[in-house]
Write a protein that holds these residues in place. Sequence first.
Motif, PDB file in Angstrom:
ATOM      1  N   LYS A   3      -9.256 -18.960 -35.684  1.00  0.00           N
ATOM      2  CA  LYS A   3     -10.560 -19.508 -36.025  1.00  0.00           C
ATOM      3  C   LYS A   3     -10.369 -20.713 -36.938  1.00  0.00           C
ATOM      4  N   TYR A   4     -11.004 -21.833 -36.559  1.00  0.00           N
ATOM      5  CA  TYR A   4     -10.908 -23.054 -37.348  1.00  0.00           C
ATOM      6  C   TYR A   4     -12.303 -23.564 -37.679  1.00  0.00           C
ATOM      7  N   CYS A   5     -12.394 -24.303 -38.776  1.00  0.00           N
ATOM      8  CA  CYS A   5     -13.649 -24.915 -39.179  1.00  0.00           C
ATOM      9  C   CYS A   5     -13.414 -26.416 -39.331  1.00  0.00           C
ATOM     10  N   VAL A   6     -14.266 -27.221 -38.684  1.00  0.00           N
ATOM     11  CA  VAL A   6     -14.106 -28.666 -38.712  1.00  0.00           C
ATOM     12  C   VAL A   6     -15.361 -29.297 -39.322  1.00  0.00           C
ATOM     13  N   ASN A  19     -12.652 -30.227 -29.193  1.00  0.00           N
ATOM     14  CA  ASN A  19     -12.406 -29.950 -27.773  1.00  0.00           C
ATOM     15  C   ASN A  19     -10.980 -29.481 -27.532  1.00  0.00           C
ATOM     16  N   GLN A  20     -10.015 -30.098 -28.244  1.00  0.00           N
ATOM     17  CA  GLN A  20      -8.621 -29.708 -28.070  1.00  0.00           C
ATOM     18  C   GLN A  20      -8.380 -28.278 -28.560  1.00  0.00           C
ATOM     19  N   LEU A  21      -8.904 -27.954 -29.717  1.00  0.00           N
ATOM     20  CA  LEU A  21      -8.721 -26.608 -30.254  1.00  0.00           C
ATOM     21  C   LEU A  21      -9.388 -25.558 -29.363  1.00  0.00           C
ATOM     22  N   ARG A  22     -10.580 -25.893 -28.874  1.00  0.00           N
ATOM     23  CA  ARG A  22     -11.274 -24.936 -27.998  1.00  0.00           C
ATOM     24  C   ARG A  22     -10.555 -24.787 -26.663  1.00  0.00           C
ATOM     25  N   SER A  23      -9.952 -25.865 -26.165  1.00  0.00           N
ATOM     26  CA  SER A  23      -9.208 -25.786 -24.912  1.00  0.00           C
ATOM     27  C   SER A  23      -7.972 -24.889 -25.052  1.00  0.00           C
ATOM     28  N   VAL A  28     -13.947 -22.450 -32.810  1.00  0.00           N
ATOM     29  CA  VAL A  28     -14.106 -23.571 -33.730  1.00  0.00           C
ATOM     30  C   VAL A  28     -15.550 -23.620 -34.222  1.00  0.00           C
ATOM     31  N   VAL A  29     -15.700 -23.560 -35.517  1.00  0.00           N
ATOM     32  CA  VAL A  29     -17.003 -23.714 -36.157  1.00  0.00           C
ATOM     33  C   VAL A  29     -17.103 -25.148 -36.674  1.00  0.00           C
ATOM     34  N   VAL A  30     -18.228 -25.804 -36.397  1.00  0.00           N
ATOM     35  CA  VAL A  30     -18.415 -27.199 -36.796  1.00  0.00           C
ATOM     36  C   VAL A  30     -19.503 -27.289 -37.856  1.00  0.00           C
ATOM     37  N   ASN A  37     -29.074 -27.864 -32.630  1.00  0.00           N
ATOM     38  CA  ASN A  37     -29.290 -26.474 -32.236  1.00  0.00           C
ATOM     39  C   ASN A  37     -28.193 -26.060 -31.259  1.00  0.00           C
ATOM     40  N   ILE A  38     -26.991 -25.868 -31.807  1.00  0.00           N
ATOM     41  CA  ILE A  38     -25.815 -25.548 -31.004  1.00  0.00           C
ATOM     42  C   ILE A  38     -25.104 -24.356 -31.638  1.00  0.00           C
ATOM     43  N   GLU A  39     -24.570 -23.500 -30.803  1.00  0.00           N
ATOM     44  CA  GLU A  39     -23.834 -22.334 -31.294  1.00  0.00           C
ATOM     45  C   GLU A  39     -22.607 -22.777 -32.097  1.00  0.00           C
ATOM     46  N   ASP A  40     -22.339 -22.077 -33.166  1.00  0.00           N
ATOM     47  CA  ASP A  40     -21.200 -22.363 -34.046  1.00  0.00           C
ATOM     48  C   ASP A  40     -21.290 -23.748 -34.689  1.00  0.00           C
ATOM     49  N   TYR A  41     -22.519 -24.216 -34.896  1.00  0.00           N
ATOM     50  CA  TYR A  41     -22.726 -25.478 -35.619  1.00  0.00           C
ATOM     51  C   TYR A  41     -23.655 -25.219 -36.799  1.00  0.00           C
ATOM     52  N   TYR A  42     -23.304 -25.811 -37.945  1.00  0.00           N
ATOM     53  CA  TYR A  42     -24.110 -25.633 -39.146  1.00  0.00           C
ATOM     54  C   TYR A  42     -24.307 -26.982 -39.837  1.00  0.00           C
ATOM     55  N   HIS A  43     -25.494 -27.152 -40.393  1.00  0.00           N
ATOM     56  CA  HIS A  43     -25.817 -28.384 -41.119  1.00  0.00           C
ATOM     57  C   HIS A  43     -25.367 -28.231 -42.565  1.00  0.00           C
ATOM     58  N   TRP A  44     -24.516 -29.176 -43.024  1.00  0.00           N
ATOM     59  CA  TRP A  44     -23.946 -29.093 -44.367  1.00  0.00           C
ATOM     60  C   TRP A  44     -25.030 -29.028 -45.443  1.00  0.00           C
TER      61      TRP A  44
END
Length: 315
Positions: A3-6, A19-23, A28-30, A37-44
């Motif tokens: 699990k990575y966070c970018v 994309n590379q990590l998910r491939s 990957v959490v962004v 409104n995307i899964e695994d995406y959060y507003h800082w």
Amino acid sequence: MEKYCVFGGFGFIGQYIVNQLRSEGHRVVVIGSKMRNIEDYYHWGGLTYLKLEQIMEKVDGVINLAYASTPKTSFDDPITDIKDNLPSVINFLEWMSMFSVKRIVMVSTGGAIYGNTNENPISETAATNPISPYGITKLAVEKYAAMYYGHKKLPVITVRPGNAYGIGQSPFLGQGFIATATYSILEKKEMKIFGKNGTVRDYIHVKDVAEGIIAALKKGKIGETYNIGTGRGVTTKYVFDYISKVAAKAGYIVPKVKNAKLRPFDVRKNVLDSSKLKSDTGWHSQITLEDGIKEYWNHSLKDYNAKSIERVMWV
């Protein structure tokens, strides 16, 4: 699966990393600065400590690409450059020190942090004398990261990429010469080159940059700093002339080129020595500048023609 966070994962370089990590099968959490409104995406801006604590649970590594300025915008407004970048970075480091993060990569700059130097290619041990507020603030970020590593054992690795280019980079934003030159030809706009032959830069394909950052994340030594470049320097005139040759084969007439004086923040020559990253991780750049330019031109031409047809249809 790891699990990575970018942070800044929807930016130009960030998208390639995600994309590379998910491939590779990783989760990957962004975390970004815009609402999506995307899964695994959060507003800082909307994160609380408790929410970030949940996000960071069992995270194997963090990459921070978040940054709000460019060399030109920083020179135009140095106070905003500081206000928009340093507080958020220090806040990031403070929060990361509260979690059990294994590895953190801070993405700095190889293009602005060294300033004018007689050492080319430039190694990581070269003096850092940036000549733009952007470079100075980036250096301050590196120093803060080093302080957190020294005082709080935060597992920080710093990377300094060269001039990234490739599909997805937008033109006319004050950085990204290949994108701007390409669209200047497509849109028949006058092209401006600063200096007689322009500055010398280490242009590196964004895929190579992304893979270099990931290599540092997975195999780099904690506490170290790594350049990410090709070791080859070319002038902006060479780049424009090569794009012009590619464009001419497609039937495009090259627009007029206007030479202007170097700006105060323009580093004259910047070529990076990445042998340290290669030695520690095995990474090396793989895409030649000429192949990368052709790829970007072909994609941009197709995209530009598609949008032109769309405009005609809607008239």
